[in-house]
Design a protein around this motif. Structure first.
Motif, PDB file in Angstrom:
ATOM      1  N   GLN A  18     -23.564 -38.215 -58.425  1.00 28.28           N
ATOM      2  CA  GLN A  18     -22.633 -38.560 -57.265  1.00 28.28           C
ATOM      3  C   GLN A  18     -22.612 -39.919 -57.415  1.00 28.28           C
ATOM      4  O   GLN A  18     -23.477 -40.951 -57.412  1.00 28.28           O
ATOM      5  CB  GLN A  18     -23.356 -38.408 -56.049  1.00 28.28           C
ATOM      6  N   GLY A  19     -21.519 -40.435 -57.972  1.00 26.90           N
ATOM      7  CA  GLY A  19     -21.141 -42.094 -57.839  1.00 26.90           C
ATOM      8  C   GLY A  19     -22.070 -42.920 -59.048  1.00 26.90           C
ATOM      9  O   GLY A  19     -22.325 -43.989 -58.647  1.00 26.90           O
ATOM     10  N   GLY A  20     -22.599 -41.772 -59.979  1.00 31.86           N
ATOM     11  CA  GLY A  20     -23.396 -42.659 -61.106  1.00 31.86           C
ATOM     12  C   GLY A  20     -25.024 -43.084 -60.433  1.00 31.86           C
ATOM     13  O   GLY A  20     -25.778 -43.767 -61.168  1.00 31.86           O
ATOM     14  N   ARG A  21     -25.489 -42.296 -59.218  1.00 28.94           N
ATOM     15  CA  ARG A  21     -26.500 -42.586 -58.846  1.00 28.94           C
ATOM     16  C   ARG A  21     -27.578 -41.531 -59.259  1.00 28.94           C
ATOM     17  O   ARG A  21     -28.596 -41.318 -58.635  1.00 28.94           O
ATOM     18  CB  ARG A  21     -26.725 -42.661 -57.412  1.00 28.94           C
ATOM     19  N   GLY A  22     -27.180 -40.487 -60.152  1.00 27.45           N
ATOM     20  CA  GLY A  22     -28.024 -39.398 -60.591  1.00 27.45           C
ATOM     21  C   GLY A  22     -27.521 -38.000 -60.026  1.00 27.45           C
ATOM     22  O   GLY A  22     -26.723 -38.279 -59.291  1.00 27.45           O
ATOM     23  N   PRO A  23     -28.428 -37.004 -60.343  1.00 31.60           N
ATOM     24  CA  PRO A  23     -28.145 -35.995 -59.807  1.00 31.60           C
ATOM     25  C   PRO A  23     -28.043 -35.804 -58.505  1.00 31.60           C
ATOM     26  O   PRO A  23     -28.547 -36.226 -57.624  1.00 31.60           O
ATOM     27  CB  PRO A  23     -29.141 -34.854 -60.202  1.00 31.60           C
ATOM     28  N   ALA A  24     -27.004 -34.968 -57.737  1.00 32.05           N
ATOM     29  CA  ALA A  24     -26.888 -34.773 -56.670  1.00 32.05           C
ATOM     30  C   ALA A  24     -28.140 -33.758 -55.920  1.00 32.05           C
ATOM     31  O   ALA A  24     -28.315 -32.774 -56.788  1.00 32.05           O
ATOM     32  CB  ALA A  24     -25.334 -33.986 -56.024  1.00 32.05           C
ATOM     33  N   ALA A  25     -28.599 -34.214 -54.821  1.00 31.60           N
ATOM     34  CA  ALA A  25     -29.683 -33.428 -54.429  1.00 31.60           C
ATOM     35  C   ALA A  25     -28.949 -31.965 -53.493  1.00 31.60           C
ATOM     36  O   ALA A  25     -27.904 -32.255 -52.785  1.00 31.60           O
ATOM     37  CB  ALA A  25     -30.527 -34.160 -53.307  1.00 31.60           C
ATOM     38  N   PRO A  26     -29.578 -30.968 -53.808  1.00 32.76           N
ATOM     39  CA  PRO A  26     -28.988 -29.712 -52.996  1.00 32.76           C
ATOM     40  C   PRO A  26     -29.499 -29.900 -51.644  1.00 32.76           C
ATOM     41  O   PRO A  26     -30.493 -30.545 -51.102  1.00 32.76           O
ATOM     42  CB  PRO A  26     -29.786 -28.638 -54.077  1.00 32.76           C
TER      43      PRO A  26
END
Length: 145
Positions: A18-26
């Protein structure tokens, strides 16, 4: 290397970011299984272990289900907290605390909500409106990350 670092390394290249901030949290579903929640003594006749496994199976890959020892809201047992995904948090979603989660229809509704996107993305279905509880800031901030 931590699990979180392994997940981030495994998802490099844009997928799941998400926007280069790492993996999206579920969406995260936290199930209390401490001194009161999940015990036959407080809720005889409820298959707590089976309920937890049915929730995990129903949520599947749409979210993450975990059990914790105690959420310090024993008066409302069985307690479940549905935390927003990264997308839901960005949309203003906050963790939703549910009390008296004792019946399978509630488990199904939690899973339906997770599959719909959870807090911040979708409204909770049906009975879950009636199950929402308020907790003190101390208790709410104490939820393990």
């Amino acid at each position: 290397m931590s699990r979180r670092e392994r997940d981030r390394v495994g998802k490099q290249g844009g997928a799941g970011k998400q926007g280069g901030r790492g993996p999206a949290a579920p969406v995260t579903v936290t199930v209390c299984r401490g001194c009161c929640c999940g015990t036959q003594e407080k809720h005889p006749g409820v298959d707590h272990a089976g309920q937890y496994e049915r929730l995990r199976a129903a949520v599947g890959d749409a979210g993450r289900v975990r059990a914790v020892k105690c959420l310090d809201t024993c008066a409302h047992s069985n307690v479940v907290v549905v935390g927003p995904s990264s997308e839901g948090r960005a949309a203003g979603g906050r963790p939703v605390w549910l009390g008296w989660v004792l019946a399978d229809d509630m488990i199904e509704e939690i899973a339906t909500w997770v599959h719909s996107g959870g807090p911040g993305v979708a409204e909770p279905p049906g009975l879950l409106d009636l199950q929402q509880i308020s907790v003190s800031r101390r208790v709410g901030e104490g939820l393990p990350g």
